[in-house]
Write a protein that holds these residues in place. Structure first.
Motif, PDB file in Angstrom:
ATOM      1  N   SER A   7       0.872  -1.191   0.030  1.00  0.00           N
ATOM      2  CA  SER A   7       0.010  -0.143  -0.128  1.00  0.00           C
ATOM      3  C   SER A   7       0.817   1.218  -0.063  1.00  0.00           C
ATOM      4  N   ALA A  16      -9.973   0.788   2.742  1.00  0.00           N
ATOM      5  CA  ALA A  16     -10.725  -0.794   2.517  1.00  0.00           C
ATOM      6  C   ALA A  16     -11.877  -0.714   3.147  1.00  0.00           C
ATOM      7  N   GLU A  17     -12.195  -0.021   4.270  1.00  0.00           N
ATOM      8  CA  GLU A  17     -13.740   0.035   4.942  1.00  0.00           C
ATOM      9  C   GLU A  17     -14.477   0.714   3.519  1.00  0.00           C
ATOM     10  N   LYS A  68     -18.417  -8.863   4.826  1.00  0.00           N
ATOM     11  CA  LYS A  68     -18.963  -9.149   3.464  1.00  0.00           C
ATOM     12  C   LYS A  68     -20.511  -9.028   3.500  1.00  0.00           C
ATOM     13  N   SER A 113     -11.393  -8.702   2.708  1.00  0.00           N
ATOM     14  CA  SER A 113     -10.271  -9.209   1.777  1.00  0.00           C
ATOM     15  C   SER A 113      -8.911  -8.920   2.521  1.00  0.00           C
ATOM     16  N   LEU A 114      -8.761  -7.723   2.968  1.00  0.00           N
ATOM     17  CA  LEU A 114      -7.631  -7.320   3.722  1.00  0.00           C
ATOM     18  C   LEU A 114      -7.303  -8.240   4.826  1.00  0.00           C
ATOM     19  N   TYR A 170     -13.310  -3.447   0.988  1.00  0.00           N
ATOM     20  CA  TYR A 170     -12.310  -4.441   0.895  1.00  0.00           C
ATOM     21  C   TYR A 170     -11.690  -5.043   2.129  1.00  0.00           C
ATOM     22  N   GLN A 229     -14.190   1.165   0.659  1.00  0.00           N
ATOM     23  CA  GLN A 229     -14.541   0.504  -0.780  1.00  0.00           C
ATOM     24  C   GLN A 229     -14.908  -0.903  -0.578  1.00  0.00           C
TER      25      GLN A 229
END
Length: 94
Positions: free
Chosen positions: A30, A41-42, A92, A49-50, A46, A44
């Motif tokens: 990153s 990430a939150e 998710k 996944s992270l 993701y 978007q």
């Protein structure tokens, strides 16, 4: 040794390995800082996944404990990995 104590040690090692793996992934891949990466990430979607990428280090801990015949510690790492999976499922779904 005490079975419960061994399981707790494995669980803590699993949490630490997951945290370290996530931070290592952020630092290597990153361009943003740690906090900014988590926020991005939150936003978007993701974050799960992270966390999943960070859980890869749990494999190392799990098989290392199996190799040295610390089965209860390996079970603790497995429980930590399952907890991570539940957190990922939460991010998710919601």
């Amino acid at each position: 040794m005490n079975t419960k104590k061994e399981l707790i040690i494995g669980f803590i090692v699993g949490l630490i390995a997951n945290t370290f793996g996530t931070l290592l992934y952020i630092l290597i891949f990153s361009d943003l800082g740690i906090v900014e990466t988590f926020k991005a990430a939150e936003e978007q979607g993701y974050l799960g996944s992270l966390l999943a990428l960070g859980a890869i280090l749990n494999l190392v801990a799990f098989f290392a404990f199996l190799r040295i015949r610390r089965d209860q510690r390996a079970k603790g790492v497995l429980v930590a990995t399952l907890l991570t999976a539940l957190v990922i499922l939460y991010y998710k779904v919601f």
